[in-house]
Design a protein around this motif. Structure first.
Motif, short mmCIF file in Angstrom:
data_model
loop_
_atom_site.label_atom_id
_atom_site.label_comp_id
_atom_site.label_asym_id
_atom_site.label_seq_id
_atom_site.Cartn_x
_atom_site.Cartn_y
_atom_site.Cartn_z
N LEU A 360 -26.33 37.61 -74.19
CA LEU A 360 -25.46 37.22 -75.30
C LEU A 360 -24.94 35.79 -75.13
O LEU A 360 -24.82 35.04 -76.09
CB LEU A 360 -24.29 38.20 -75.41
CG LEU A 360 -24.61 39.61 -75.93
CD1 LEU A 360 -23.37 40.48 -75.88
CD2 LEU A 360 -25.17 39.55 -77.35
N CYS A 361 -24.64 35.41 -73.88
CA CYS A 361 -24.19 34.03 -73.61
C CYS A 361 -25.27 33.02 -73.96
O CYS A 361 -24.97 31.88 -74.35
CB CYS A 361 -23.80 33.88 -72.14
SG CYS A 361 -22.19 34.57 -71.72
N ALA A 362 -26.54 33.42 -73.81
CA ALA A 362 -27.64 32.51 -74.10
C ALA A 362 -27.69 32.14 -75.58
O ALA A 362 -28.35 31.15 -75.95
CB ALA A 362 -28.97 33.13 -73.68
N ARG A 363 -26.98 32.89 -76.43
CA ARG A 363 -27.00 32.63 -77.87
C ARG A 363 -25.77 31.85 -78.33
O ARG A 363 -25.56 31.66 -79.52
CB ARG A 363 -27.08 33.95 -78.63
CG ARG A 363 -28.29 34.80 -78.23
CD ARG A 363 -28.33 36.10 -79.00
NE ARG A 363 -28.46 35.87 -80.44
CZ ARG A 363 -28.48 36.86 -81.35
NH1 ARG A 363 -28.36 38.11 -80.96
NH2 ARG A 363 -28.60 36.56 -82.63
N ASP A 368 -19.70 24.74 -80.91
CA ASP A 368 -18.48 25.51 -81.19
C ASP A 368 -17.56 25.47 -79.97
O ASP A 368 -17.88 26.07 -78.94
CB ASP A 368 -18.86 26.96 -81.53
CG ASP A 368 -17.64 27.83 -81.84
OD1 ASP A 368 -16.53 27.26 -81.98
OD2 ASP A 368 -17.81 29.06 -81.92
N PRO A 369 -16.41 24.79 -80.05
CA PRO A 369 -15.51 24.70 -78.90
C PRO A 369 -14.61 25.93 -78.73
O PRO A 369 -13.88 26.04 -77.75
CB PRO A 369 -14.67 23.47 -79.21
CG PRO A 369 -14.62 23.44 -80.71
CD PRO A 369 -15.93 23.98 -81.19
N PHE A 374 -16.95 33.79 -76.17
CA PHE A 374 -17.13 34.16 -74.77
C PHE A 374 -16.57 35.55 -74.44
O PHE A 374 -16.92 36.13 -73.41
CB PHE A 374 -16.42 33.14 -73.86
CG PHE A 374 -17.26 31.97 -73.47
CD1 PHE A 374 -18.28 32.12 -72.55
CD2 PHE A 374 -17.04 30.72 -74.02
CE1 PHE A 374 -19.07 31.04 -72.18
CE2 PHE A 374 -17.82 29.63 -73.66
CZ PHE A 374 -18.84 29.79 -72.74
N VAL A 375 -15.69 36.07 -75.30
CA VAL A 375 -14.93 37.26 -74.92
C VAL A 375 -15.83 38.45 -74.60
O VAL A 375 -15.77 39.01 -73.50
CB VAL A 375 -13.92 37.63 -76.04
CG1 VAL A 375 -13.25 38.96 -75.73
CG2 VAL A 375 -12.87 36.53 -76.18
N VAL A 376 -16.67 38.86 -75.54
CA VAL A 376 -17.50 40.05 -75.33
C VAL A 376 -18.51 39.85 -74.20
O VAL A 376 -18.61 40.67 -73.28
CB VAL A 376 -18.19 40.47 -76.63
CG1 VAL A 376 -19.21 41.59 -76.37
CG2 VAL A 376 -17.16 40.94 -77.64
N PRO A 377 -19.30 38.75 -74.21
CA PRO A 377 -20.27 38.57 -73.12
C PRO A 377 -19.62 38.48 -71.74
O PRO A 377 -20.10 39.09 -70.78
CB PRO A 377 -20.99 37.26 -73.47
CG PRO A 377 -20.68 36.98 -74.86
CD PRO A 377 -19.41 37.66 -75.20
N ALA A 378 -18.51 37.73 -71.65
CA ALA A 378 -17.86 37.57 -70.35
C ALA A 378 -17.27 38.89 -69.87
O ALA A 378 -17.32 39.21 -68.67
CB ALA A 378 -16.78 36.50 -70.42
N ALA A 495 -30.45 28.76 -68.64
CA ALA A 495 -29.85 29.25 -67.40
C ALA A 495 -29.28 30.66 -67.58
O ALA A 495 -29.44 31.53 -66.71
CB ALA A 495 -28.75 28.29 -66.95
N PHE A 496 -28.62 30.90 -68.71
CA PHE A 496 -28.09 32.24 -68.98
C PHE A 496 -29.23 33.26 -69.10
O PHE A 496 -29.10 34.41 -68.67
CB PHE A 496 -27.26 32.24 -70.26
CG PHE A 496 -25.85 31.74 -70.09
CD1 PHE A 496 -24.98 32.38 -69.22
CD2 PHE A 496 -25.39 30.63 -70.80
CE1 PHE A 496 -23.67 31.93 -69.06
CE2 PHE A 496 -24.09 30.18 -70.65
CZ PHE A 496 -23.23 30.83 -69.77
N LEU A 497 -30.36 32.84 -69.70
CA LEU A 497 -31.52 33.74 -69.78
C LEU A 497 -32.04 34.09 -68.39
O LEU A 497 -32.40 35.25 -68.13
CB LEU A 497 -32.62 33.08 -70.61
CG LEU A 497 -32.42 33.02 -72.12
CD1 LEU A 497 -33.56 32.25 -72.77
CD2 LEU A 497 -32.35 34.43 -72.70
N VAL A 498 -32.10 33.11 -67.51
CA VAL A 498 -32.55 33.36 -66.13
C VAL A 498 -31.61 34.34 -65.44
O VAL A 498 -32.05 35.27 -64.74
CB VAL A 498 -32.64 32.03 -65.35
CG1 VAL A 498 -32.87 32.29 -63.86
CG2 VAL A 498 -33.76 31.16 -65.91
#
Length: 548
Positions: A360-363, A368-369, A374-378, A495-498
């Motif tokens: 999810l972070c990879a998307r 967007d600042p 970040f809430v759900v993926p983190a 990097a998130f995908l890796v």
């Protein structure tokens, strides 16, 4: 196990009816110690910008602040485990906290980045004693799987709490402009931890058959120092530079020598026969792969709102609360699950959650600042980490007999800390090399004036797209800021995908590698009461635990 007076500490199942004297105090002291050690570990990462401004440090010099800490931790954790078994875990933890206080004092007073390295190395030595010492002290006062599961979950939660608090501590002092104040706070925390450990913790030892393995320590330390040197210098000097290649080659030779030395040692620093135990082997491998995923996600998350989007340090700390924070409030849940659910299921579920969060972070949209995305993926990554960190430690400790708990605890900590050292380097290399390639392609197709194009290429050649995204608005290279930001978004998305792929691999390895294993029960619960020696001098329970 023995107390410092030489009396035996019962590890039989029947002993679980009553709690070991000193349990509460030892657990409180161990949790406090690992909290302080983790604060010392994570604190410099949030202060790199101020180190750069105040001490005029550049890229690799900043990297060595963290590397000096991790090299000291990783290289000497095995020996610290032996010292704790020989002279007492409480003494080891107290000595570690004193070293952290000394190192943090040196860091707070550092006039140059080189002195800061010394302070970081002293902190690393202290933390290297506190991690295995505090964990093994817990095993000496816990009886049975249920009590140990609760204690390990609490210990792991305090480890995560230290990592979550540290960026906030650094962010607050970054806000007021005095990074030195955060190290003075660390000095105070270390001294309080030393006093509490001395006053509350019960002393325990396991000296039988344990002594320092000097050849093993030398070959292991030399090999790791060389490999980590290559890993730190590779991104800046180039992976094909002669010093980097020589460091990797010599490091590999020393590590191969370490294996040879340990196989023939009478009292090995690390008994490689532990890996004959499938549960211990699987937990060790997934600890490396899974922690690479988690640490890579943490590194990428710190870079995304920080150097990439240039947000306030306190805003950078918010995602870390979501990544590291769940482990602490979930302590009672995880401790119950460790007793009632197979460890393989907990590990697999945790790694699956981490994989989903990373994907999810990879998307995420780099333009967007806002922190809402970040809430759900983190949270998914954080909850997955909470399930896995305690489970990996519990499997490692419960799959070996009590007399090897010190070695197993030191091994688990060493593997985790090795990934702490290498994870950001590996994931950073993937992200920044991908971003560099993307920026080169974007710049070639951009319709920019020749002067702006040349300025952007010159800055990118010296510092990559991160440097281009940091130039001031009046600089000619600022025209390529948007291209650099897009490239960085692409690089860290990769990097998130890796990281997601690594977490998925850890989940699959756990699910299939632990089929048929009963790792929810501790070794002392399953070992026979007899402690008759085998022909190699080990007890019967030890030999049984080391069989495939």
């Amino acid at each position: 196990m023995t107390r410092d007076n030489g009396t035996a500490v019962s590890q039989s199942p029947a002993a679980g009816a009553t709690r070991t004297p000193g349990y509460a105090g030892t657990l409180a002291a161990a949790c406090g110690a690992v909290f302080v050690a983790q604060v010392a570990n994570a604190l410099p990462a949030s202060l790199n910008g101020l180190f750069q401004q105040d001490l005029h440090a550049h890229g690799s010099q900043l990297t060595w602040v963290t590397a000096a800490f991790m090299i000291a931790v990783v290289c000497f954790e095995f020996s610290f485990g032996v010292l704790g078994d020989l002279f007492g875990r409480r003494r080891l933890v107290v000595a570690g906290t004193v070293l952290v206080a000394a190192g943090s004092t040196a860091a707070a007073l550092a006039p140059t980045v080189q002195v800061l390295w010394i302070g970081a190395a002293l902190n690393g030595l202290g933390a290297g004693a506190m991690f295995p010492g505090s964990l093994t002290a817990i095993t000496a006062v816990t009886r049975g799987t249920r009590e140990r599961a609760h204690a390990v979950a609490l210990w792991s939660g305090c480890l995560s709490a230290g990592a979550a608090v540290s960026p906030l501590l650094g962010g607050v002092f970054a806000k007021v402009g005095s990074w030195r104040g955060s190290f003075w706070v660390l000095v105070a925390l270390a001294l309080v931890s030393a006093v509490l450990t001395r006053a509350l913790a019960a002393e325990s030892r396991a000296p039988r058959g344990r002594r320092l393995d000097v050849p093993g320590q030398i070959t292991f330390a030399a090999g790791l120092v060389l490999v980590l040197y290559g890993a730190v210098e590779g991104p800046e000097s180039g992976w094909t530079a002669l010093p980097v290649l020589l460091a990797f080659a010599l490091g590999a030779c020393f590590l191969a020598g370490f294996v040879v030395v340990e196989l023939g040692a009478e009292s090995p620093l690390f008994d490689l026969r532990l890996f004959r135990n499938r549960a211990f082997t699987v937990s060790s491998v997934v600890a490396v792969i899974g922690m690479l995923a988690f640490l890579g996600a943490c590194f990428s998350t710190s870079m995304w709102p920080g150097p990439v989007q240039h947000q306030d340090p306190l805003r950078v700390a918010v995602p870390f609360l979501l990544l590291q924070g769940p482990a602490f409030p979930l302590i009672p849940v995880v401790s119950r699950l460790l007793h009632r659910v197979a460890a393989s299921w907990l590990l697999t579920s945790g790694f699956v959650l981490m994989a989903i969060g990373c994907l999810l972070c990879a998307r995420l949209d780099v333009d967007d600042p806002g922190l809402g995305a970040f809430v759900v993926p983190a949270l998914l990554v954080g909850i997955g980490f909470a399930l896995t960190v305690s489970s990996v430690t519990a499997v490692a400790l419960n799959s070996v007999p009590p007399e090897l708990a010190g070695m197993a605890g030191a091994t688990t900590n060493m593997l985790r800390d090795l990934v702490f050292a290498l994870g950001p380097v590996v994931v950073g290399a993937v992200a920044l090399s991908n971003a560099g390639s993307a920026f080169t392609r974007n710049l070639s197709g951009a319709q920019l004036p020749a002067a702006q194009l040349a300025a952007a290429r010159q800055i990118a050649g010296a510092g990559g797209p991160l440097a281009v995204s940091s130039v001031l608005p009046g600089d000619p290279a600022a025209a390529a800021h948007g291209l650099a930001l897009d490239a960085l978004g692409s690089g860290f998305g990769t990097a998130f995908l890796v990281c997601g792929a690594a977490a998925a691999a850890a989940a699959a390895l756990t699910a299939f590698g632990m089929i048929g294993l009963r790792v929810g029960r501790s070794a002392e619960d399953e070992a026979p009461a007899s402690s008759a020696h085998d022909g190699d001098g080990r007890t019967g329970s030890t030999a049984a635990a080391l069989r495939p």
